[in-house]
Design a protein around this motif. Sequence first.
Motif, PDB file in Angstrom:
ATOM      1  N   ASP A  78      42.263  33.184  46.819  1.00  0.00           N
ATOM      2  CA  ASP A  78      42.387  34.248  45.824  1.00  0.00           C
ATOM      3  C   ASP A  78      42.422  33.617  44.436  1.00  0.00           C
ATOM      4  O   ASP A  78      42.391  32.402  44.295  1.00  0.00           O
ATOM      5  CB  ASP A  78      43.604  35.146  46.089  1.00  0.00           C
ATOM      6  CG  ASP A  78      44.922  34.388  46.092  1.00  0.00           C
ATOM      7  OD1 ASP A  78      45.091  33.474  45.260  1.00  0.00           O
ATOM      8  OD2 ASP A  78      45.784  34.708  46.925  1.00  0.00           O
ATOM      9  N   ALA A  79      42.470  34.447  43.427  1.00  0.00           N
ATOM     10  CA  ALA A  79      42.352  33.964  42.048  1.00  0.00           C
ATOM     11  C   ALA A  79      43.430  32.938  41.706  1.00  0.00           C
ATOM     12  O   ALA A  79      43.185  32.029  40.909  1.00  0.00           O
ATOM     13  CB  ALA A  79      42.401  35.140  41.072  1.00  0.00           C
ATOM     14  N   GLU A 113      32.935  40.551  43.903  1.00  0.00           N
ATOM     15  CA  GLU A 113      34.326  40.551  44.368  1.00  0.00           C
ATOM     16  C   GLU A 113      35.151  39.513  43.612  1.00  0.00           C
ATOM     17  O   GLU A 113      36.292  39.774  43.219  1.00  0.00           O
ATOM     18  CB  GLU A 113      34.379  40.278  45.877  1.00  0.00           C
ATOM     19  CG  GLU A 113      35.781  40.116  46.440  1.00  0.00           C
ATOM     20  CD  GLU A 113      36.680  41.327  46.261  1.00  0.00           C
ATOM     21  OE1 GLU A 113      37.907  41.130  46.114  1.00  0.00           O
ATOM     22  OE2 GLU A 113      36.172  42.469  46.249  1.00  0.00           O
ATOM     23  N   ASP A 116      35.892  40.709  40.176  1.00  0.00           N
ATOM     24  CA  ASP A 116      36.928  41.744  40.249  1.00  0.00           C
ATOM     25  C   ASP A 116      38.322  41.125  40.331  1.00  0.00           C
ATOM     26  O   ASP A 116      39.267  41.635  39.737  1.00  0.00           O
ATOM     27  CB  ASP A 116      36.704  42.656  41.461  1.00  0.00           C
ATOM     28  CG  ASP A 116      35.557  43.622  41.276  1.00  0.00           C
ATOM     29  OD1 ASP A 116      35.074  43.796  40.135  1.00  0.00           O
ATOM     30  OD2 ASP A 116      35.122  44.213  42.296  1.00  0.00           O
ATOM     31  N   GLN A 117      38.431  40.008  41.069  1.00  0.00           N
ATOM     32  CA  GLN A 117      39.736  39.359  41.200  1.00  0.00           C
ATOM     33  C   GLN A 117      40.237  38.813  39.866  1.00  0.00           C
ATOM     34  O   GLN A 117      41.430  38.669  39.662  1.00  0.00           O
ATOM     35  CB  GLN A 117      39.673  38.230  42.237  1.00  0.00           C
ATOM     36  CG  GLN A 117      39.568  38.744  43.653  1.00  0.00           C
ATOM     37  CD  GLN A 117      39.764  37.656  44.672  1.00  0.00           C
ATOM     38  OE1 GLN A 117      40.616  36.782  44.497  1.00  0.00           O
ATOM     39  NE2 GLN A 117      38.989  37.698  45.738  1.00  0.00           N
TER      40      GLN A 117
END
Length: 130
Positions: A78-79, A113, A116-117
């Motif tokens: 994840d980010a 995606e 977006d994160q």
Amino acid sequence: MSAVLAIGGQDNIRLGINRPREWATRSRRAAMNNMIEILEEHPDDVVEKELESAIWALNEDEQIDLVALAWLGRGDGDASEWDDLRHQAAEAHNNRTAAYLLGLPLLPDYLEEALDQFGESSAAAMEGKL
């Protein structure tokens, strides 16, 4: 990188992803036959060549970022794990980046995606605002 997103978005259109009504009106067999034909590799695919050229035009750091974004969008992290993903992408970097990325059938979705994160949109990226 905006060129990669723009061209990748064109690829989604070419694959028929944005034409649900057309697909819905065909019989299931006809739709499946058409999908197989669409997904077959075509050596003269202009979109693929443009995308490959756009990736090769990126410098090494940008190519590493693009791979890391693809991995992020694919769900490999994840980010908050961006630095680790980018480090892994840097270690894996070689002269086959374009071929690797073009081998990811959902590349445009992965990139969207990932953006977006980070709270960004693909539209902003295509306009060069990132």
